[in-house]
Motif scaffolding. Structure first.
Motif, PDB file in Angstrom:
ATOM      1  N   ALA A  26       0.831  -1.217   0.000  1.00  0.00           N
ATOM      2  CA  ALA A  26       0.000   0.000   0.000  1.00  0.00           C
ATOM      3  C   ALA A  26       0.862   1.262   0.000  1.00  0.00           C
ATOM      4  O   ALA A  26       0.434   2.312   0.492  1.00  0.00           O
ATOM      5  N   ARG A  61      10.372   3.402  -3.307  1.00  0.00           N
ATOM      6  CA  ARG A  61       9.199   3.846  -4.066  1.00  0.00           C
ATOM      7  C   ARG A  61       8.334   4.822  -3.280  1.00  0.00           C
ATOM      8  O   ARG A  61       7.686   5.699  -3.858  1.00  0.00           O
ATOM      9  N   ALA A  65       2.470   7.132   1.167  1.00  0.00           N
ATOM     10  CA  ALA A  65       1.513   7.740   0.225  1.00  0.00           C
ATOM     11  C   ALA A  65       0.318   8.357   0.947  1.00  0.00           C
ATOM     12  O   ALA A  65      -0.719   8.580   0.325  1.00  0.00           O
ATOM     13  N   ALA A  67      -2.280   9.131   4.624  1.00  0.00           N
ATOM     14  CA  ALA A  67      -3.155   8.376   5.517  1.00  0.00           C
ATOM     15  C   ALA A  67      -3.846   7.302   4.682  1.00  0.00           C
ATOM     16  O   ALA A  67      -3.911   7.409   3.451  1.00  0.00           O
ATOM     17  N   ASP A  68      -4.348   6.278   5.346  1.00  0.00           N
ATOM     18  CA  ASP A  68      -4.973   5.171   4.618  1.00  0.00           C
ATOM     19  C   ASP A  68      -6.386   5.576   4.197  1.00  0.00           C
ATOM     20  O   ASP A  68      -7.296   5.646   5.023  1.00  0.00           O
ATOM     21  N   ILE A  69      -6.543   5.829   2.905  1.00  0.00           N
ATOM     22  CA  ILE A  69      -7.824   6.338   2.386  1.00  0.00           C
ATOM     23  C   ILE A  69      -8.934   5.292   2.557  1.00  0.00           C
ATOM     24  O   ILE A  69     -10.063   5.623   2.894  1.00  0.00           O
ATOM     25  N   LYS A  70      -8.546   4.027   2.369  1.00  0.00           N
ATOM     26  CA  LYS A  70      -9.569   2.966   2.484  1.00  0.00           C
ATOM     27  C   LYS A  70     -10.055   2.824   3.924  1.00  0.00           C
ATOM     28  O   LYS A  70     -11.229   2.531   4.165  1.00  0.00           O
ATOM     29  N   GLY A 110      -0.548  12.663   4.358  1.00  0.00           N
ATOM     30  CA  GLY A 110       0.014  12.324   5.669  1.00  0.00           C
ATOM     31  C   GLY A 110       1.482  11.927   5.597  1.00  0.00           C
ATOM     32  O   GLY A 110       2.208  12.053   6.593  1.00  0.00           O
ATOM     33  N   GLU A 113       3.241  15.137   5.716  1.00  0.00           N
ATOM     34  CA  GLU A 113       3.042  15.671   7.073  1.00  0.00           C
ATOM     35  C   GLU A 113       3.911  14.933   8.088  1.00  0.00           C
ATOM     36  O   GLU A 113       4.461  15.550   9.010  1.00  0.00           O
ATOM     37  N   GLU A 133      -4.952  16.158  -0.591  1.00  0.00           N
ATOM     38  CA  GLU A 133      -6.238  15.868   0.067  1.00  0.00           C
ATOM     39  C   GLU A 133      -7.428  16.512  -0.622  1.00  0.00           C
ATOM     40  O   GLU A 133      -8.531  15.958  -0.626  1.00  0.00           O
ATOM     41  N   GLY A 141      -4.876  16.980   7.411  1.00  0.00           N
ATOM     42  CA  GLY A 141      -5.343  16.905   8.791  1.00  0.00           C
ATOM     43  C   GLY A 141      -4.255  16.593   9.796  1.00  0.00           C
ATOM     44  O   GLY A 141      -4.535  16.321  10.954  1.00  0.00           O
TER      45      GLY A 141
HETATM   46  N1  CAA Z   1      -4.338   4.841   1.227  1.00  0.00           N
HETATM   47  C1  CAA Z   1      -4.649   3.555   0.985  1.00  0.00           C
HETATM   48  N2  CAA Z   1      -4.080   2.838   0.000  1.00  0.00           N
HETATM   49  C2  CAA Z   1      -3.201   3.462  -0.782  1.00  0.00           C
HETATM   50  C3  CAA Z   1      -2.845   4.795  -0.602  1.00  0.00           C
HETATM   51  C4  CAA Z   1      -3.462   5.504   0.480  1.00  0.00           C
HETATM   52  N3  CAA Z   1      -3.154   6.777   0.755  1.00  0.00           N
HETATM   53  N4  CAA Z   1      -1.948   5.159  -1.543  1.00  0.00           N
HETATM   54  C5  CAA Z   1      -1.728   4.058  -2.294  1.00  0.00           C
HETATM   55  N5  CAA Z   1      -2.481   3.036  -1.843  1.00  0.00           N
HETATM   56  C6  CAA Z   1      -2.551   1.673  -2.375  1.00  0.00           C
HETATM   57  C7  CAA Z   1      -3.342   1.644  -3.663  1.00  0.00           C
HETATM   58  O1  CAA Z   1      -4.716   1.607  -3.381  1.00  0.00           O
HETATM   59  C8  CAA Z   1      -2.824   0.370  -4.303  1.00  0.00           C
HETATM   60  O2  CAA Z   1      -3.443  -0.723  -3.657  1.00  0.00           O
HETATM   61  P1  CAA Z   1      -4.151  -1.894  -4.555  1.00  0.00           P
HETATM   62  O3  CAA Z   1      -3.001  -2.484  -5.320  1.00  0.00           O
HETATM   63  O4  CAA Z   1      -4.718  -2.782  -3.529  1.00  0.00           O
HETATM   64  O5  CAA Z   1      -5.133  -1.202  -5.430  1.00  0.00           O
HETATM   65  C9  CAA Z   1      -1.362   0.368  -3.898  1.00  0.00           C
HETATM   66  O6  CAA Z   1      -1.246   1.236  -2.763  1.00  0.00           O
HETATM   67  C10 CAA Z   1      -0.433   0.889  -4.988  1.00  0.00           C
HETATM   68  O7  CAA Z   1      -0.906   2.174  -5.357  1.00  0.00           O
HETATM   69  P2  CAA Z   1      -1.237   2.556  -6.890  1.00  0.00           P
HETATM   70  O8  CAA Z   1      -1.629   1.352  -7.651  1.00  0.00           O
HETATM   71  O9  CAA Z   1      -2.212   3.692  -6.860  1.00  0.00           O
HETATM   72  O10 CAA Z   1       0.222   3.048  -7.370  1.00  0.00           O
HETATM   73  P3  CAA Z   1       0.540   4.129  -8.497  1.00  0.00           P
HETATM   74  O11 CAA Z   1       2.005   4.058  -8.702  1.00  0.00           O
HETATM   75  O12 CAA Z   1      -0.356   3.948  -9.683  1.00  0.00           O
HETATM   76  O13 CAA Z   1       0.157   5.553  -7.845  1.00  0.00           O
HETATM   77  C11 CAA Z   1       0.124   7.216  -6.097  1.00  0.00           C
HETATM   78  C12 CAA Z   1       0.860   6.021  -6.735  1.00  0.00           C
HETATM   79  C13 CAA Z   1       0.120   8.402  -7.061  1.00  0.00           C
HETATM   80  C14 CAA Z   1       0.869   7.574  -4.816  1.00  0.00           C
HETATM   81  C15 CAA Z   1      -1.335   6.803  -5.801  1.00  0.00           C
HETATM   82  O14 CAA Z   1      -1.323   5.586  -5.071  1.00  0.00           O
HETATM   83  C16 CAA Z   1      -2.079   7.806  -4.969  1.00  0.00           C
HETATM   84  O15 CAA Z   1      -2.522   8.823  -5.484  1.00  0.00           O
HETATM   85  N6  CAA Z   1      -2.266   7.545  -3.640  1.00  0.00           N
HETATM   86  C17 CAA Z   1      -3.030   8.374  -2.761  1.00  0.00           C
HETATM   87  C18 CAA Z   1      -2.261   9.629  -2.378  1.00  0.00           C
HETATM   88  C19 CAA Z   1      -3.118  10.500  -1.488  1.00  0.00           C
HETATM   89  O16 CAA Z   1      -4.169  10.990  -1.876  1.00  0.00           O
HETATM   90  N7  CAA Z   1      -2.674  10.717  -0.245  1.00  0.00           N
HETATM   91  C20 CAA Z   1      -3.372  11.532   0.732  1.00  0.00           C
HETATM   92  C21 CAA Z   1      -4.196  10.658   1.622  1.00  0.00           C
HETATM   93  S1  CAA Z   1      -5.288  11.590   2.667  1.00  0.00           S
HETATM   94  C22 CAA Z   1      -4.331  12.109   3.940  1.00  0.00           C
HETATM   95  O17 CAA Z   1      -3.174  11.795   4.027  1.00  0.00           O
HETATM   96  C23 CAA Z   1      -5.002  12.961   4.985  1.00  0.00           C
HETATM   97  C24 CAA Z   1      -4.086  13.596   5.974  1.00  0.00           C
HETATM   98  O18 CAA Z   1      -3.907  14.798   6.014  1.00  0.00           O
HETATM   99  C25 CAA Z   1      -3.419  12.800   7.015  1.00  0.00           C
END
Ligand code: CAA
Length: 259
Positions: A26, A61, A65, A67-70, A110, A113, A133, A141
């Motif tokens: 993840a 890599r 990436a 916080a855990d969105i799921k 996150g 952060e 976000e 957050g």
């Molecule tokens: N939460 C949960 N799972 C995540 C994740 C996240 N933040 N980022 C990546 N993953 C998982 C993906 O779902 C995927 O899992 P599956 O194989 O089970 O589908 C695995 O990691 C690999 O990711 P990708 O297939 O998406 O890899 P990629 O190389 O195509 O893309 C990426 C990489 C651009 C980083 C893309 O994964 C992405 O955009 N991730 C989310 C980034 C994001 O939005 N982060 C902010 C989260 S919200 C937050 O953090 C709030 C706060 O203030 C604390």
């Protein structure tokens, strides 16, 4: 070197401990259990007299990436309010010993952060930072609107938080988010080198120095200068202060005892 589900930790023999986030499937998304382990590992290292500085890193890599969105997706307001979601993350910034973050790959949301809660950031050439976000219908957050703004200034922080655009290691260096950029395969070694340099010094003095720099983010200049002065005078209560200055006069290396 305890076994964790989401971390790999290594205590080296020169005062440095290394924590690697390890959730490869993840991209090191920071789920609750991972953050629980991280805070627990860091607190253990903070309390360990053999550890003087910590290196925190991820994989080539991804640092993390976000916080855990799921994990967050189906939560409602009452739940996140009652559990005080993400509040415990801030404990990373309350660790008293220095944390050197080695960021390769993604440091998003996150992840960015978390890196900013550390004390020194060294980035690999492939590092990608961002606060995406807004693309998820939410806002940072865990400090993204606050720490990032203090570091890179209002206009760029606004742009990054409002557009969710990613930015690279070069811009991060130019704007002071990271100390320097190194080839990706050297990031961790460089962090260890910096941590080893710190680890040569006296633990109470290391802690005071980190604390004073961090207070500069909280206090007015006059209050900060007073805070610094009190800490500086406080070092005169330590035998390591006398040892350091005596060693200089005697043209020898100091032998610090952390007292
Ligand atoms: N939460 C949960 N799972 C995540 C994740 C996240 N933040 N980022 C990546 N993953 C998982 C993906 O779902 C995927 O899992 P599956 O194989 O089970 O589908 C695995 O990691 C690999 O990711 P990708 O297939 O998406 O890899 P990629 O190389 O195509 O893309 C990426 C990489 C651009 C980083 C893309 O994964 C992405 O955009 N991730 C989310 C980034 C994001 O939005 N982060 C902010 C989260 S919200 C937050 O953090 C709030 C706060 O203030 C604390």
């Amino acid at each position: 070197n305890k076994t964790w589900e989401y971390l790999k930790t290594e205590k080296r023999d020169n005062g440095v401990a290394v924590v690697r986030l390890h959730r490869p499937d993840a991209l090191n998304a920071l789920c609750g259990p991972l953050m629980g382990e991280l805070v627990s590992a860091l607190k253990t290292m903070d309390a360990d007299a053999d550890v003087k500085a910590v290196v925190l890193t991820g994989s080539d890599r991804a640092f993390a990436a976000g916080a855990d969105i799921k994990e967050m997706k189906d939560k409602n307001y009452a739940e996140v309010y009652k559990e005080s979601m993400l509040t415990a993350w801030n404990e990373v910034s309350e660790i008293r010993k220095p944390i050197v973050a080695g960021v390769n790959g993604f440091a998003l949301g996150g992840g960015c952060e978390l890196a900013m809660m550390c004390d020194i950031i060294i980035a690999g050439e492939n590092a990608v930072f961002g606060q995406p976000e807004i693309q998820l219908g939410t806002i940072p957050g865990a400090g993204g609107t606050q720490r990032l703004t203090r570091i890179v200034g209002k206009s760029l922080a606004m742009e990054l938080v409002l557009t969710g655009s990613k930015f690279d290691a070069q811009l991060a260096e130019k704007r002071g988010l990271v100390s320097r950029v190194v080839p990706t395969d050297q990031t961790v070694d460089e962090c260890i080198r910096v941590a080893e340099k710190i680890a040569k010094f006296s633990t109470p003095v290391i802690i005071a120095a980190k604390d004073c720099v961090n207070q500069s983010q909280e206090l007015s200049l006059q209050q900060g200068l007073l805070y610094e002065k009190a800490s500086f005078w406080g070092t005169f209560a330590l035998s390591d202060r006398l040892e350091g200055m005596t060693a200089f006069k005697e043209k020898r290396k100091p032998n610090f005892t952390d007292t």
